[in-house]
Write an enzyme that holds these catalytic residues in place. Structure first.
Site, PDB file in Angstrom:
ATOM      1  N   TYR A 114       0.852  -1.195   0.000  1.00 51.28           N
ATOM      2  CA  TYR A 114       0.000   0.000   0.000  1.00 51.28           C
ATOM      3  C   TYR A 114       0.892   1.250   0.000  1.00 51.28           C
ATOM      4  O   TYR A 114       1.912   1.279   0.691  1.00 51.28           O
ATOM      5  CB  TYR A 114      -0.893  -0.048   1.241  1.00 51.28           C
ATOM      6  CG  TYR A 114      -1.764   1.155   1.439  1.00 51.28           C
ATOM      7  CD1 TYR A 114      -2.871   1.382   0.640  1.00 51.28           C
ATOM      8  CD2 TYR A 114      -1.478   2.067   2.448  1.00 51.28           C
ATOM      9  CE1 TYR A 114      -3.675   2.486   0.834  1.00 51.28           C
ATOM     10  CE2 TYR A 114      -2.281   3.179   2.653  1.00 51.28           C
ATOM     11  CZ  TYR A 114      -3.374   3.387   1.847  1.00 51.28           C
ATOM     12  OH  TYR A 114      -4.169   4.477   2.043  1.00 51.28           O
ATOM     13  N   ASP A 176      -0.013  -7.852   5.744  1.00 54.98           N
ATOM     14  CA  ASP A 176      -1.138  -6.924   5.660  1.00 54.98           C
ATOM     15  C   ASP A 176      -2.280  -7.671   4.972  1.00 54.98           C
ATOM     16  O   ASP A 176      -2.220  -7.969   3.776  1.00 54.98           O
ATOM     17  CB  ASP A 176      -0.732  -5.670   4.873  1.00 54.98           C
ATOM     18  CG  ASP A 176      -1.825  -4.599   4.879  1.00 54.98           C
ATOM     19  OD1 ASP A 176      -3.021  -4.976   4.911  1.00 54.98           O
ATOM     20  OD2 ASP A 176      -1.498  -3.394   4.836  1.00 54.98           O
TER      21      ASP A 176
END
Ligand code: PLP
Length: 282
Positions: A114, A176
């Site tokens: 991200y 994640d």
């Protein structure tokens, strides 16, 4: 109990005994103290990372409504504990600070991550240093001062995937799991140690709450609570309430989104001009 059922009951085990259906929201910033010496001892325990339960002294130390969300998320991820934060980035920052505080300043990370995660890790903003690696070379890139291996799968926004099982190292592996959610992927079952979520996305699910959460063993959770108490990136109790409520519909939402995505992929594949289309559907 199956995950769909646990999503509705986790974090709410005591409600029947309390005579309640909805989870109580505790907005206290401070809690009454009866014995100042005992209070000081409890603060020391909190600073050392111990979860204080229903009377957490001060709102930055802990909150009973948020603790319900933490217990529920830990349950769904198959983790011992979970620690919630104001945002996904506050959660990732706490993980980086927790390992750096033990002198393990080196991170091995696999791209893509991200964007803001890539930035905070790549810039060394929090005093860490990164080696960007691949799943195949993670083991080679580990050093004596490596504190974490970080991967994101599926990644936001490219959906590129990592074979979590293939990362077999002695250093804690953080995944994640924001995009998969525990409904589709439970990284701890695949050998990972720490699971991070931006709860802002699927866990909340309605675009009205920012949050982050880390599921892990109790030892690392204690270190995260110490960091959270010192740096103040706590999840607000109202956000904790909304996130816990979000978990109860998470399996249904993910199942529906998956069906819709599969149908969309099927229809796109029938458009002859679409890249990769067979013109026949999938
Ligand atoms: C959004 C997101 C984050 C950051 O979370 P915030 O709640 O926006 O701080 C981290 N990882 C992934 C995969 C995300 O999608």
């Amino acid at each position: 109990m199956e995950l769909n059922t646990r999503a509705v009951h986790a974090g709410r085990e005591d409600l029947t005994d309390l005579g309640l259906h909805a989870v109580p929201i505790d907005l206290s910033t401070t809690y009454p103290a009866r014995d100042s010496r005992e209070e000081a001892a409890r603060l020391d325990r909190a600073a050392a990372g111990v979860e204080l339960g229903d009377n957490p002294i001060y709102g930055r130390v802990g909150n009973p409504t948020v603790a319900r969300f933490e217990r529920a998320l830990a349950d769904l991820e198959g983790a011992e504990s979970a620690v919630a934060f104001a945002t996904g980035m506050a959660a990732l920052s706490a993980c980086l600070l927790a390992v750096a505080a033990q002198g393990k300043r080196h991170i091995v990370a696999v791209r893509p991550l991200y964007g803001t995660s890539d930035h905070v890790i790549g810039s060394g903003l929090l005093g860490t240093e990164v080696t960007w690696s691949t799943v195949d070379s993670v083991k080679r890139d580990i050093r004596d001062d490596t504190g974490l291996v970080i991967v994101e799968s599926p990644a936001n926004p490219t959906l590129s995937e990592v074979d979590i099982r293939a990362i077999d190292v002695d250093v804690p592996v953080l995944v994640d799991n924001t995009f998969a959610t525990p409904v589709l992927q439970r990284p701890i079952e695949l050998g990972a140690d720490i699971v991070l979520h931006s709860a802002t996305k699927y866990l909340g699910g309605h675009g009205d709450v920012l949050g982050g959460v880390v599921a892990c063993d109790e030892e690392f959770a204690g270190r995260l609570r110490t960091i959270r108490m010192a740096t103040g990136g706590i999840l607000h109790p109202l956000a904790g309430y909304l996130l816990l409520r979000g978990l109860s519909t998470l399996p249904i939402r993910i199942a529906h989104a998956s069906r819709t995505a599969a149908e969309l992929a099927h229809r796109l594949a029938t458009i002859p001009a679409w890249p990769g289309s067979t013109g026949r559907g999938t």
